[in-house]
Motif scaffolding. Structure first.
Motif, mmCIF file in Angstrom:
data_model
loop_
_atom_site.group_PDB
_atom_site.id
_atom_site.type_symbol
_atom_site.label_atom_id
_atom_site.label_comp_id
_atom_site.label_asym_id
_atom_site.label_seq_id
_atom_site.Cartn_x
_atom_site.Cartn_y
_atom_site.Cartn_z
ATOM 1 N N ASN A 127 35.986 40.100 49.397
ATOM 2 C CA ASN A 127 37.467 40.392 48.692
ATOM 3 C C ASN A 127 38.344 41.062 49.424
ATOM 4 O O ASN A 127 38.124 42.083 49.792
ATOM 5 N N GLY A 132 40.504 44.507 40.730
ATOM 6 C CA GLY A 132 40.889 44.327 39.353
ATOM 7 C C GLY A 132 41.389 42.970 38.971
ATOM 8 O O GLY A 132 41.037 41.954 39.974
ATOM 9 N N ASP A 133 41.846 42.562 37.929
ATOM 10 C CA ASP A 133 42.415 41.569 37.453
ATOM 11 C C ASP A 133 43.435 40.850 38.437
ATOM 12 O O ASP A 133 44.466 41.442 38.914
ATOM 13 N N TYR A 134 43.392 39.823 38.961
ATOM 14 C CA TYR A 134 44.520 39.290 40.017
ATOM 15 C C TYR A 134 45.897 39.268 39.581
ATOM 16 O O TYR A 134 46.493 39.473 40.365
ATOM 17 N N SER A 135 45.952 38.953 38.167
ATOM 18 C CA SER A 135 47.409 39.096 37.798
ATOM 19 C C SER A 135 47.970 40.235 37.689
ATOM 20 O O SER A 135 49.130 40.313 37.608
ATOM 21 N N ARG A 136 47.010 41.317 37.193
ATOM 22 C CA ARG A 136 47.498 42.660 37.090
ATOM 23 C C ARG A 136 46.638 43.625 37.753
ATOM 24 O O ARG A 136 45.904 44.322 37.252
ATOM 25 N N PRO A 137 46.585 43.625 39.056
ATOM 26 C CA PRO A 137 45.500 44.128 39.978
ATOM 27 C C PRO A 137 45.701 45.903 39.907
ATOM 28 O O PRO A 137 47.028 46.274 40.023
ATOM 29 N N ARG A 138 44.530 46.597 39.805
ATOM 30 C CA ARG A 138 45.045 48.013 40.173
ATOM 31 C C ARG A 138 45.357 48.240 41.772
ATOM 32 O O ARG A 138 45.998 49.014 41.859
ATOM 33 N N ASP A 173 35.816 41.083 42.906
ATOM 34 C CA ASP A 173 36.987 40.767 41.733
ATOM 35 C C ASP A 173 37.718 39.526 42.139
ATOM 36 O O ASP A 173 38.481 38.857 41.519
ATOM 37 N N PHE A 174 37.608 38.892 43.398
ATOM 38 C CA PHE A 174 38.468 38.023 43.609
ATOM 39 C C PHE A 174 37.528 37.569 45.137
ATOM 40 O O PHE A 174 37.236 38.204 46.171
#
Length: 273
Positions: A127, A132-138, A173-174
């Motif tokens: 990755n 974190g979440d792709y749409s709202r990553p940390r 995460d991705f």
């Protein structure tokens, strides 16, 4: 007993060199950030030159997609820029049109590539896109660049990362570089008939992928570190430590002489000891 004469970077270069074979084409892209440039660019360059001067004299080193078999001892750059004037001034056997690289890769002509990641998981998936979440990553990372091509088109990929606990996760995460996905048959389910990661190399240890499970397994520990050191700094949750773990082989005196006197005498690529 005296301490080994090799630096950790020379040990890593030796590990990579032993992984390379004669009559292969090795591709090295560029990287960003001082630590990543050292681990992912400069160490592999020394390793490829070492392999060519020992057991793989008929292989080709392709740097940045267009500099072919450069004379590493005369490197005019510390590899900070892919298209800067430095690379164009590097004595080499040939210069390739970088636009042709896509055709070389698509024909599966590249045997070995080198990749890095902010996260690598138990199946070697990488990755470089988002934590974190792709749409709202940390954290939004540098992006995949050519990593999807490396992991899908090259014969095998050597993953090189700094050994920090946060870099080793159960599941990335991705997926920007496809390892063995969910295990045996995972690559094939995604249409990837060949290739995949062959090792994870860090500044502390070497991991390889078990043939039956495709799980990352601790293969060796570099001198100066213990298995406990590796466990404390690795975030994997599966059982990745076998009953016996050897020390990573050190470069021979001949290999060290080649690195220090012929390949990198000015210490442009590897830091001084």
């Amino acid at each position: 007993m005296s301490e080994p004469n090799a630096s950790i970077h020379e040990v890593m270069a030796g590990v990579i060199a032993r992984e390379l074979r004669d009559r292969e084409l090795w591709f090295l892209g560029m990287s960003t950030g001082p630590e990543t440039i050292l681990l992912l660019t400069r160490i592999p360059i020394v390793a490829m030159a070492l392999a060519q001067r020992t057991h793989a004299p008929n292989s080709w080193m392709l740097v940045a997609g267009w500099v072919m078999n450069p004379d590493v001892s005369k490197a005019p750059t510390r590899m900070e820029s892919e298209f800067g004037t430095g690379l164009g001034q590097w004595p080499a056997e040939a210069y390739n049109n970088s636009l042709a690289m896509s055709y070389v890769a698509a024909r599966h002509e590249i045997d070995v590539g080198f990749g890095s990641a902010a996260q690598v998981d138990k199946y070697g998936n990488c990755n470089t896109v988002a934590i974190g979440d792709y749409s709202r990553p940390r954290v939004r990372l540098v992006g995949p660049i050519n990593q999807p091509g490396h992991f899908s088109l090259f014969g095998r990929e050597i993953i090189i990362i700094p050994h920090e606990r946060r870099n080793f996760v159960d599941e990335v995460d991705f997926v920007s570089g496809a390892g063995y996905r969910g295990g045996p048959g995972g690559r094939e389910r995604y249409g990837l008939r060949t290739g995949g990661p062959t090792m994870i190399l860090t500044d502390k240890a070497v991991f390889r992928f078990a043939e039956d499970t495709k799980l990352a397994t601790l293969a060796s520990v570099h001198h100066g570190f213990s298995v406990d050191d590796i466990v404390r700094n690795t975030g994997f949750v599966h059982d990745y430590v076998p009953s016996t773990v050897p020390e990573t082989p050190l470069p021979s005196n001949r290999e060290l002489d080649l690195i220090r006197e012929s390949i990198d005498p000015r210490r442009v690529m590897l830091p001084g000891r």
